[in-house]
Design a protein around this motif. Sequence first.
Motif, short mmCIF file in Angstrom:
data_model
loop_
_atom_site.label_atom_id
_atom_site.label_comp_id
_atom_site.label_asym_id
_atom_site.label_seq_id
_atom_site.Cartn_x
_atom_site.Cartn_y
_atom_site.Cartn_z
N ASP A 38 -13.56 48.40 -0.52
CA ASP A 38 -12.46 48.31 -1.48
C ASP A 38 -11.81 49.67 -1.70
O ASP A 38 -10.59 49.76 -1.88
N THR A 42 -8.07 49.49 -0.43
CA THR A 42 -7.16 49.34 -1.57
C THR A 42 -7.21 50.50 -2.55
O THR A 42 -6.45 50.51 -3.51
N SER A 45 -7.68 49.75 -6.23
CA SER A 45 -6.51 49.34 -7.03
C SER A 45 -6.30 50.28 -8.21
O SER A 45 -5.96 49.86 -9.32
N ARG A 103 -0.27 38.96 -3.33
CA ARG A 103 -1.33 39.66 -4.05
C ARG A 103 -2.47 38.70 -4.41
O ARG A 103 -3.65 39.04 -4.31
N ARG A 107 -6.48 40.01 0.35
CA ARG A 107 -7.49 40.98 -0.08
C ARG A 107 -7.21 42.34 0.55
O ARG A 107 -6.99 43.31 -0.14
N PHE A 108 -7.23 42.38 1.88
CA PHE A 108 -6.99 43.65 2.58
C PHE A 108 -5.83 43.57 3.58
O PHE A 108 -5.10 44.54 3.76
N ASP A 112 -6.08 38.00 5.86
CA ASP A 112 -6.71 37.45 4.66
C ASP A 112 -5.80 36.44 3.98
O ASP A 112 -6.26 35.40 3.48
N ARG A 116 -6.76 32.37 3.85
CA ARG A 116 -7.19 31.90 2.54
C ARG A 116 -7.31 30.38 2.51
O ARG A 116 -8.25 29.83 1.96
N TYR A 271 -1.62 44.16 -2.05
CA TYR A 271 -3.03 43.90 -2.32
C TYR A 271 -3.68 44.98 -3.18
O TYR A 271 -4.81 44.81 -3.63
N ARG A 533 -9.63 34.53 -10.20
CA ARG A 533 -9.71 35.83 -9.54
C ARG A 533 -10.45 35.69 -8.23
O ARG A 533 -11.49 35.04 -8.15
N ARG A 534 -9.89 36.29 -7.16
CA ARG A 534 -10.52 36.17 -5.86
C ARG A 534 -11.90 36.81 -5.85
O ARG A 534 -12.19 37.74 -6.56
#
Length: 534
Positions: A38, A42, A45, A103, A107-108, A112, A116, A271, A533-534
């Motif tokens: 992560d 990302t 985030s 979004r 995920r990345f 993704d 899904r 993402y 939430r994923r």
Amino acid sequence: MTGFSSSAQAMSLVAFTVVATITLLLCVMTGPDRDDLDEFYTGYSSLSPMRNGLAIAGDYISVATVLGTGGVIALFGYDGVVLALSTALSLMLLMFLLAEPLRNAGRFTMGDVLARRMPGRSVRITACVVTLAALMPMMLVQLAGTGDLLAFLLGFSSDALKTGCIIGLGTLMISYAAIGGMKGTALIQILKIVMLLGSGTVISVLILHRFDWDLGGLFSTAAESSGAGSAFLNSGLQFAGGPSPKLDMITSQLTVVLGAAVLPHITMRMYTARSAREVRRSMSWAVPAVALFVLIITVVGFGTVAMIGREAITAVDPQGNTAYLLGSRAVFGTDVSTGETLLFTTVTAAIFLTVLASVAGMILACANSLAHDVFAHGRKQLSPRREMTLARLSAAAVGVPTILLATLVQHRSLQPLVTLSFCLGASAIAPALVYGLFWRRYTRAGLLCTLIGGSLSTFILMSGTNLVSGSPISAFPDHDFTWFPFTTTGLLSIPLGFAFGWLGTVASGRRQAEEQRKQYEAVEGLILAGVVRR
């Protein structure tokens, strides 16, 4: 050779060295220090909406936008302005239609998003191949043009030096992506967009001041100096040599509108937002930043042709790619003070940073897709440590061939490569994302048909356009095998991309479509509203 003073060239060289050093240090200091996916993909985030929005705008405004679109405005007036507005409109469509679902579903990587609701290795591998196919041409454009750009700014003409610049800068860009990850490249994009908008605003103000703040006078002087008269301020000048200028222009703008903002290095920034609300706020920063740059490049483009004329622009580069720099220099007149030299150096440093940041972001998007979609979702489950190692190695696996190809194509017209990227985005990626995010009955077969069919139709049609052969600015000007006499493939490839997806879904049968509908309904709340939430 360039018309720039030796002091301006020396200061530009120092500025380039400082920019390269600072940005590399930024990547080292902000890059992930643990084996955390992560953090690499990302940046946790952790960027605020303002910083993420500026990073999106930085990724979106590439060298092709700054120099290429600036050249089109300087040479073709109205047509160039419409092209610049189309790029801003594309980002607005992303903001209002796709940003939040991307979004929520992603995920990345783009793989993704598509997987899904349609899990499967074939989907991820195809998404990775299309990602590479769409971004590789754009990376080649940025890198291959680097040698000529630095030669123009620093006053050398050796082909060996140009090739050396491509190899050196390409290596630096690979380092940015491999070391800095998402957060490191984001900070470079932020620095780039601030420098680009800041220096561009000052140059635009100086141009407007030179013409006594009279936009009408600026436009009329530009039209007179363009050699085209009133046609410079009307549509169709850029496409006047084709059989259907109006249709060619409309198709070109539609291709940019649909294709520019869905390219994977742009969508990957969606993402990194922590929530749907934050992605909206990020886009509310990105869109005005791009809109401001459209205003800047319009003023600079018209100002350049008004101050030095079309012949002076085409004498340096027939496609006008140096118009932005020529206008930035011409606004100071013949006697340039130290302060004005420093300002021009800031402009050149911003362009140099744009090259570095643009390619680094694209390499990161390709590396992420290769590592995450192909290797991490293979037959064997990878540990986070090994996936991150593969992501960094993938940056080199993508970057090294790009550098080699860039050295081979640097002496050819690069416009077909820019157009190819936008066409692939509009004909393959956009239909896949629209169908995948909003059509309940869309099947895996339909998705694969969209991505493969849209891409193949683009490649086949592109080979017959007048950008590949049959014109002085084509990739092969000494040959003529044109059979599709348009500038882009969008007239046929965009409808074909959507049609292939529909036909593939219909051919899957009612049972498969019903199963996909149920799978979509299971994640519909997540994709459209972010309920879970994923």
